[in-house]
Scaffold this active site. Structure first.
Site, PDB file in Angstrom:
ATOM      1  N   ARG A   1      47.172 -16.075 -72.493  1.00 10.49           N
ATOM      2  CA  ARG A   1      47.802 -14.847 -72.950  1.00 10.49           C
ATOM      3  C   ARG A   1      47.093 -13.641 -72.318  1.00 10.49           C
ATOM      4  O   ARG A   1      45.870 -13.654 -72.153  1.00 10.49           O
ATOM      5  CB  ARG A   1      47.636 -14.791 -74.466  1.00 10.49           C
TER       6      ARG A   1
ATOM      7  N   THR B   1      61.727 -14.351 -71.805  1.00 15.25           N
ATOM      8  CA  THR B   1      60.513 -15.153 -71.662  1.00 15.25           C
ATOM      9  C   THR B   1      61.059 -16.421 -71.056  1.00 15.25           C
ATOM     10  O   THR B   1      62.268 -16.554 -70.896  1.00 15.25           O
ATOM     11  CB  THR B   1      59.884 -15.394 -73.065  1.00 15.25           C
TER      12      THR B   1
ATOM     13  N   THR C   1      55.651 -15.512 -70.183  1.00 19.54           N
ATOM     14  CA  THR C   1      56.447 -14.299 -70.356  1.00 19.54           C
ATOM     15  C   THR C   1      55.837 -13.081 -69.699  1.00 19.54           C
ATOM     16  O   THR C   1      54.627 -13.012 -69.486  1.00 19.54           O
ATOM     17  CB  THR C   1      56.636 -14.007 -71.867  1.00 19.54           C
TER      18      THR C   1
ATOM     19  N   ASN D   1      56.975 -10.460 -71.365  1.00 22.39           N
ATOM     20  CA  ASN D   1      57.479  -9.869 -72.590  1.00 22.39           C
ATOM     21  C   ASN D   1      58.948  -9.501 -72.402  1.00 22.39           C
ATOM     22  O   ASN D   1      59.768 -10.383 -72.302  1.00 22.39           O
ATOM     23  CB  ASN D   1      56.641  -8.692 -73.094  1.00 22.39           C
TER      24      ASN D   1
ATOM     25  N   SER E   1      51.526 -13.455 -80.472  1.00 20.07           N
ATOM     26  CA  SER E   1      52.747 -13.938 -79.812  1.00 20.07           C
ATOM     27  C   SER E   1      53.569 -14.783 -80.783  1.00 20.07           C
ATOM     28  O   SER E   1      53.070 -15.240 -81.805  1.00 20.07           O
ATOM     29  CB  SER E   1      52.341 -14.799 -78.617  1.00 20.07           C
ATOM     30  N   SER E   2      54.831 -14.995 -80.418  1.00 20.83           N
ATOM     31  CA  SER E   2      55.676 -15.937 -81.170  1.00 20.83           C
ATOM     32  C   SER E   2      55.954 -17.199 -80.366  1.00 20.83           C
ATOM     33  O   SER E   2      56.696 -18.084 -80.822  1.00 20.83           O
ATOM     34  CB  SER E   2      57.024 -15.287 -81.510  1.00 20.83           C
TER      35      SER E   2
ATOM     36  N   GLY F   1      62.821 -15.840 -76.539  1.00 27.39           N
ATOM     37  CA  GLY F   1      63.622 -15.238 -77.602  1.00 27.39           C
ATOM     38  C   GLY F   1      62.854 -14.332 -78.535  1.00 27.39           C
ATOM     39  O   GLY F   1      63.337 -14.028 -79.626  1.00 27.39           O
ATOM     40  N   GLY F   2      61.629 -13.901 -78.135  1.00 32.94           N
ATOM     41  CA  GLY F   2      60.874 -12.978 -78.975  1.00 32.94           C
ATOM     42  C   GLY F   2      60.674 -13.570 -80.362  1.00 32.94           C
ATOM     43  O   GLY F   2      60.255 -14.726 -80.516  1.00 32.94           O
TER      44      GLY F   2
END
Ligand code: DON
Length: 605
Positions: free
Chosen positions: A135, A415, A433, A435, A486-487, A507-508
């Protein structure tokens, strides 16, 4: 809506199975077909919808891909082909994943990247599990209130997700180097070469990629006003069309540097200089020290169970793993299979689980190097039971009572996730990603790649929604060198000690709920992987207090029942998620599930 009509797929499967017995490369040849006419206005990004709620549980029909030896599923056919070519050369799942990530940076620039970051989950053939966190990090000069004005209001122009100040220090190259060094079989040179070839010789644009590039042109002009090169635009100024050959010479040179020098080729020397010059020009804050200090981290995976299945998923700084496990544990006790797919009861317990889990996400989760996360407690039976105490089948819970605040909506952005299985049974789930789509829209001049806008995944002000409508507070506040929450939820599932599923999606905020649904589609509703991926999806994230669902996702009767119980059901034209997954059947057959909603493709051999 009944799930019985999905058996129509079995005949396609048999045809493809015949092909894969000869160990040939198998690609889905049946084009997706919608069950209702697609209107003109629906043609575009993610506009691939079946408008008839009662017709079928699927967004569209796509033939599943089966293989015997190995599989790659990703957002782009060329990238998946690279993955399988690497497997056929004797590479393992890690080699395939790394080569595919670099290929995605070329062929799918809205999300594939070298200027962003990601997470990798690896389960080796013996069942050992590893997770790699690459990340992005806040630069050392970042500060808690950097996006706020003197009055404490968020500055106009969304500086946390557009332009030079939006970028965290990129982690992708370091992460991929690390993963390959530890587990790769082929040489670094071999895994980089396909991406270099694609950048050098060009790739034929799909309709969706062409559309994406055309849409982003005004932003590219806005955020790169002084650039010497007009990246991602056609030289003659005209619009991109499907089939146009998209060549990226500067990106090919950058990838060659990375091929020759590994980590150094990106974080030091010529490419680093170009990156820093670009960032400085636009008022960004990344320094050489940030690049020197960036290191991906192997973290302890979240490993837990659902009805005896072993789930291996991503720990913080992704919220995805803990959230997914909380969701699964909330619904585990209910007879979802008996109630049926997208029935009112099944949907209701899923929504209520989602409401509670996203409230916990906002309160508790952040970078584990900075905040203490009560992971054990959050996943404990006692805690989850106590969280469920106010659930009632008669009426929807109230998000304001679960926790405070009210926020506007979120949109769907970009992403990319890919999944890999090799002939020995090693598996990789990898989500990466920039973002938002095309990240910060800043292109590193002379190096040809886009920078991320990951700083927006921090909580830039307590209670202020990010671009996905997610809110947070202390645990995810900005701090120098901290990773933003993050998700992303790359996940691997094991059944009876054997590899079972590889899951993930962009998909956030909807990533976690999409993985949750596809998991249940296979485990509870007995879908194949392609069916599970193509089935309609819905999403609730605590705040805003509403359930969005894909057009056609529920019957009018279910909507009515849920509305009567106080659920705000919000049909949307955009689709949710873009899953690229793999399922290993009991007889060893490997099924790819590549999302029908976009260009996603499964390739097996
Ligand atoms: O890490 C996260 O959760 C977000 N940056 C992911 C963004 C994303 O999935 C956009 N794609 N649709």
């Amino acid at each position: 809506m009944s799930f019985k009509n999905i058996l129509v797929f079995s005949s396609c499967s048999l045809v493809l199975l015949g092909a894969c017995k000869q160990a040939k490369t198998v690609v889905a040849t049946t084009p997706p077909t919608t069950t209702a006419a697609t209107s003109k206005e629906n043609q575009g990004f993610y506009q691939f919808l079946n408008d008839d709620p009662a017709a079928s549980p699927f967004v569209a029909k796509k033939a599943p891909v089966f293989a015997q030896n190995g599989m790659a599923t990703s957002a782009h056919p060329e990238a998946s082909k690279v993955g399988v070519a690497i497997l056929k050369m004797g590479g393992n799942a890690i080699d395939a994943a790394v080569a595919t990530q670099f290929a995605l940076a070329v062929v799918h620039p809205s999300a594939g990247n070298i200027g962003g970051g990601g997470f990798l989950v690896f389960r080796d053939k013996t069942g050992k599990a590893y997770t790699l966190d690459y990340r992005e990090k806040a630069p050392a000069l970042a500060s808690r209130n950097m996006y706020l004005d003197e009055k404490g209001e968020v500055k106009p122009g969304q500086p946390s997700w557009n332009g030079h100040l939006a970028s965290g220090t990129p982690g992708s190259v370091d992460g991929l180097v690390l993963a390959h060094k530890r587990f790769g079989k082929l040489s670094w040179k071999q895994v980089l070469q396909p991406a270099i070839d694609l950048a050098e010789n060009g790739v034929s644009l799909t309709a969706k990629e062409a559309l994406g590039l055309n849409r982003i042109k005004p932003d590219l002009l806005k955020y790169n006003p002084n650039a010497q090169h007009r990246y991602f635009m056609k030289e003659d100024g005209s619009e991109w069309k499907e089939g146009d050959v998209f060549v990226q010479k500067d990106l090919a040179n950058t990838l060659r540097k990375i091929q020759a020098e590994g980590r150094k080729g990106f974080y030091e020397g010529e490419i680093a200089q170009k990156l820093l010059t670009e960032i400085k020009r636009g008022g960004g804050i990344i320094t050489q020290k940030d690049l020197d200090d960036y290191h991906a981290v192997w973290r302890e995976p979240v490993v837990d169970s659902y009805k005896g299945l072993r789930v291996i998923t991503m720990p913080p700084p992704s919220s995805g793993g803990i959230a997914l496990m909380q969701l699964l544990k909330f619904v585990e006790k209910y007879p979802l299979q008996k109630w049926g797919w997208h029935s009112d009861s099944t949907t209701q317990v899923m929504i209520e689980a989602e409401r509670r889990v996203y409230a916990d996400r906002a309160k508790w989760l952040g970078d584990p190097d900075f905040v203490k996360i009560p992971q054990k407690e959050l996943l404990s039976k006692a805690y989850l039971e106590q969280r469920w105490q106010d659930f009632s089948f008669s009426m929807a819970s109230d998000s304001k009572k679960i926790a405070g605040g009210a926020i506007p909506g979120y949109e769907s952005f970009e992403t990319t996730h890919s999944s890999f299985v090799d002939k020995d049974g090693n598996a990789v789930a990898i989500t990466t990603t920039l973002n938002n789509s095309y990240g910060s829209k800043v292109v590193v001049d002379g190096a040809g790649f886009l920078m991320n806008d990951e700083m927006d995944d921090f909580s830039i002000k307590p209670g202020h929604p990010n671009s996905y409508g997610l809110i947070g507070n202390e645990a995810n506040a900005i701090a120098p060198n901290k990773r933003m929450l993050s998700s992303m939820t790359p996940t691997i599932v094991e059944k009876d000690k054997k590899l079972y599923m590889v899951l993930g999606t962009p998909g956030g905020s909807t990533i976690i709920t999409s993985v949750f649904q596809v998991f249940l589609n296979v485990v509870e509703h007995q879908m194949g992987m392609q069916q599970a991926v193509d089935a309609f999806r819905f999403h609730h994230q605590w705040l805003p207090d509403r359930t969005t669902y894909e057009t056609g996702g529920f019957t009018p009767q279910t909507i009515q029942k849920l509305t009567e119980r106080g659920y705000k059901m919000d049909m949307q034209k955009n689709t949710i998620g873009r899953m690229d997954c793999i399922l290993v059947h009991p007889d060893g057959k490997i099924e790819g599930g590549a999302d029908v909603r976009a260009d996603d493709t499964a390739v097996g051999y």
